[in-house]
Scaffold this motif. Structure first.
Motif, PDB file in Angstrom:
ATOM      1  N   UNK A  76       0.829  -1.212   0.000  1.00  0.00           N
ATOM      2  CA  UNK A  76       0.000   0.000   0.000  1.00  0.00           C
ATOM      3  C   UNK A  76       0.860   1.257   0.000  1.00  0.00           C
ATOM      4  N   UNK A  77       2.029   1.181   0.635  1.00  0.00           N
ATOM      5  CA  UNK A  77       2.972   2.302   0.578  1.00  0.00           C
ATOM      6  C   UNK A  77       3.438   2.518  -0.855  1.00  0.00           C
ATOM      7  N   UNK A  78       3.775   1.428  -1.550  1.00  0.00           N
ATOM      8  CA  UNK A  78       4.243   1.527  -2.932  1.00  0.00           C
ATOM      9  C   UNK A  78       3.137   1.986  -3.862  1.00  0.00           C
ATOM     10  N   UNK A  79       1.975   1.338  -3.780  1.00  0.00           N
ATOM     11  CA  UNK A  79       0.865   1.674  -4.679  1.00  0.00           C
ATOM     12  C   UNK A  79       0.413   3.117  -4.507  1.00  0.00           C
ATOM     13  N   UNK A  80       0.201   3.536  -3.265  1.00  0.00           N
ATOM     14  CA  UNK A  80      -0.283   4.884  -3.005  1.00  0.00           C
ATOM     15  C   UNK A  80       0.723   5.929  -3.460  1.00  0.00           C
ATOM     16  N   UNK A  81       1.999   5.667  -3.197  1.00  0.00           N
ATOM     17  CA  UNK A  81       3.031   6.612  -3.621  1.00  0.00           C
ATOM     18  C   UNK A  81       3.106   6.747  -5.130  1.00  0.00           C
ATOM     19  N   UNK A  82       3.054   5.613  -5.836  1.00  0.00           N
ATOM     20  CA  UNK A  82       3.113   5.638  -7.306  1.00  0.00           C
ATOM     21  C   UNK A  82       1.898   6.341  -7.883  1.00  0.00           C
ATOM     22  N   UNK A 115      -5.276  -3.217   8.277  1.00  0.00           N
ATOM     23  CA  UNK A 115      -4.480  -2.169   8.930  1.00  0.00           C
ATOM     24  C   UNK A 115      -3.210  -1.868   8.148  1.00  0.00           C
ATOM     25  N   UNK A 116      -2.736  -2.868   7.399  1.00  0.00           N
ATOM     26  CA  UNK A 116      -1.552  -2.661   6.574  1.00  0.00           C
ATOM     27  C   UNK A 116      -1.730  -1.586   5.530  1.00  0.00           C
ATOM     28  N   UNK A 117      -2.980  -1.271   5.215  1.00  0.00           N
ATOM     29  CA  UNK A 117      -3.267  -0.204   4.251  1.00  0.00           C
ATOM     30  C   UNK A 117      -2.719   1.125   4.748  1.00  0.00           C
ATOM     31  N   UNK A 118      -2.465   1.229   6.053  1.00  0.00           N
ATOM     32  CA  UNK A 118      -1.902   2.462   6.619  1.00  0.00           C
ATOM     33  C   UNK A 118      -0.557   2.813   5.997  1.00  0.00           C
ATOM     34  N   UNK A 119       0.074   1.868   5.316  1.00  0.00           N
ATOM     35  CA  UNK A 119       1.311   2.191   4.598  1.00  0.00           C
ATOM     36  C   UNK A 119       1.108   3.326   3.614  1.00  0.00           C
ATOM     37  N   UNK A 120      -0.106   3.415   3.082  1.00  0.00           N
ATOM     38  CA  UNK A 120      -0.424   4.493   2.150  1.00  0.00           C
ATOM     39  C   UNK A 120      -0.530   5.853   2.796  1.00  0.00           C
ATOM     40  N   UNK A 121      -0.590   5.899   4.133  1.00  0.00           N
ATOM     41  CA  UNK A 121      -0.688   7.183   4.833  1.00  0.00           C
ATOM     42  C   UNK A 121       0.657   7.899   4.883  1.00  0.00           C
ATOM     43  N   UNK A 122       1.723   7.133   4.913  1.00  0.00           N
ATOM     44  CA  UNK A 122       3.038   7.718   5.160  1.00  0.00           C
ATOM     45  C   UNK A 122       3.898   7.866   3.904  1.00  0.00           C
TER      46      UNK A 122
END
Length: 407
Positions: A242-248, A361-368
């Motif tokens: 989610x960090x990678x997807x949201x950032x991209x 909860x791992x979706x929170x990676x997209x928050x940061x």
């Protein structure tokens, strides 16, 4: 032969046909895909309208994805007590309420009310995802769970296409002095969500329990959920994904317009819709069918390796080659969320609902990640893409470990 395949995908071992519930659940994936697709347009729009830096515009994603971290466990507890159907209805009502909150926010001429409205929407989306993802996996045989979830998530990909397309048209295409440009796509989606909520209220849905719930409960054995190592790795992998997807997704428009200054924001939003998001949907559709002859963890291994190569090319800033690598990354990201989710729930039995909450909860990676990527890439957006590169390396590790655990 076709009938047999259809039954094996959406029918229970006891002969129950879950096709109608499966269709209704799948419609939810389309709706929240649309909501998430709009965020990528808002990110770039906020940079101009509210004079935000790239890092500050990451607050759009932060206000959305932090809700997943805060709401995932309460959502799981609500579902455990009241069931999937009531959880879905609650999620839809919060979704609609947040969408209509954009109307009073438009009168305040500040980013904060919009961010609060996005947080309310995300609380609803978190509940929907906590319910719909595991619900989709159990509406049929366990062996086709990942395939079934990828099929549902394909419609999520359609929502990701429509989000930037409609958002770019209504927001970037509006006159500069139109203070209500932001409200138009949300009024549209809020109205549709209310109609879907009414449909769920008047439709009978089965309350699903996993086949081994009773056996585990009667055995009297209480094992900590955190002793399931594949589940723990899945939580971390979902955070990374989610960090990678949201950032991209968030900085796609920035990267394209910086690499090719002749491309306008609205043109970049169309490329995002018809290029990146279209590949994302195609990847989900083909991935679902590919899993008929290739195991989910094998497919995840190859796709994560491909994305490591793509992100390496993106950070290298090689002009058109880097742009094409960025587009291709959408295809290889496509199957990651549902596949990680399904692999993480393997063998969880009575802990399925609780495990689902933690994976959500791992979706929170997209928050940061957007704020981190924006800070690193303020002067040169390409440098910020080192963040998703590192994330895909861990996902590759997770996929390989799943292969060793479940050959």
């Amino acid at each position: 032969m076709k009938t047999t395949n259809k039954q094996s995908l959406v029918s229970a071992p006891n002969g129950k046909n879950y096709l109608i519930p499966f269709i209704l659940i799948t419609s939810l994936f389309l709706l929240w895909g649309f909501a998430h697709g709009l965020l990528d347009v808002l990110n770039k729009h906020f940079q101009g309208v509210f004079t935000m830096t790239k890092a500050q515009s990451g607050l759009v994603q932060f206000s959305t994805y932090i809700a997943y971290f805060l709401m995932a466990l309460p959502a799981g507890a609500f579902m455990k007590r009241y069931g999937y159907k009531k959880g879905i209805i609650l999620g839809l009502l919060l979704f609609a309420g947040g969408a209509f909150a954009f109307i009073p926010a438009a009168f305040l001429h500040s980013a904060t009310p919009f961010l609060i409205a996005l947080f309310i929407i995300a609380c609803g989306l978190c509940i929907l995802e906590t319910a719909a993802n595991p619900y989709s996996t159990v509406l049929g045989p366990a062996q086709s769970a990942a395939q079934r979830l990828n099929l549902s998530q394909s419609f999520n990909g359609l929502g990701w296409i429509l989000g930037p397309l409609v958002g770019g048209l209504l927001i970037f295409g509006a006159p500069e002095n139109d203070s209500f440009a932001l409200t138009k796509p949300y009024i549209l989606v809020g109205s549709i969500v209310l109609l879907v909520a009414l449909l769920f209220i008047f439709t009978k849905l089965p309350e699903i329990k996993t086949a081994n719930d009773t056996a585990i409960s009667e055995s009297g054995k209480k094992t900590s959920i955190w002793k399931h190592r594949q589940f723990v790795r899945a939580v971390i992998a979902q955070f990374c994904y989610c960090a990678a997807q949201t950032g991209i997704f968030s900085f796609f428009i920035n990267y394209v317009t910086e690499t090719d200054p002749q491309t306008s924001n609205i043109e970049a939003s169309r490329i995002l819709a018809f290029g990146g998001m279209a590949l994302f949907m195609v990847g989900r559709l083909t991935g679902s069918f590919t899993m008929k002859w290739m195991s989910p963890n094998h497919l995840l291994t190859w796709f994560s390796l491909a994305n490591i190569i793509c992100m390496s090319l993106v950070t290298a800033t090689l002009g058109s080659i880097s742009l094409y690598a960025l587009y291709l990354s959408f295809f290889f990201m496509s199957i990651m969320f549902p596949t990680i989710f399904a692999l993480g729930l393997e063998g969880m039995g009575v802990y399925t609902k609780k495990a689902s909450s933690y994976i959500v909860m791992g979706v929170a990676g997209g928050a940061f990640s957007p704020m981190l990527m924006g800070y690193i890439g303020e002067a040169n957006m390409a440098i910020g893409f080192f963040v998703p590169l590192v994330a895909f390396i861990y996902i590759f590790y997770f996929a390989v470990r799943c292969h060793k655990t479940n050959p």
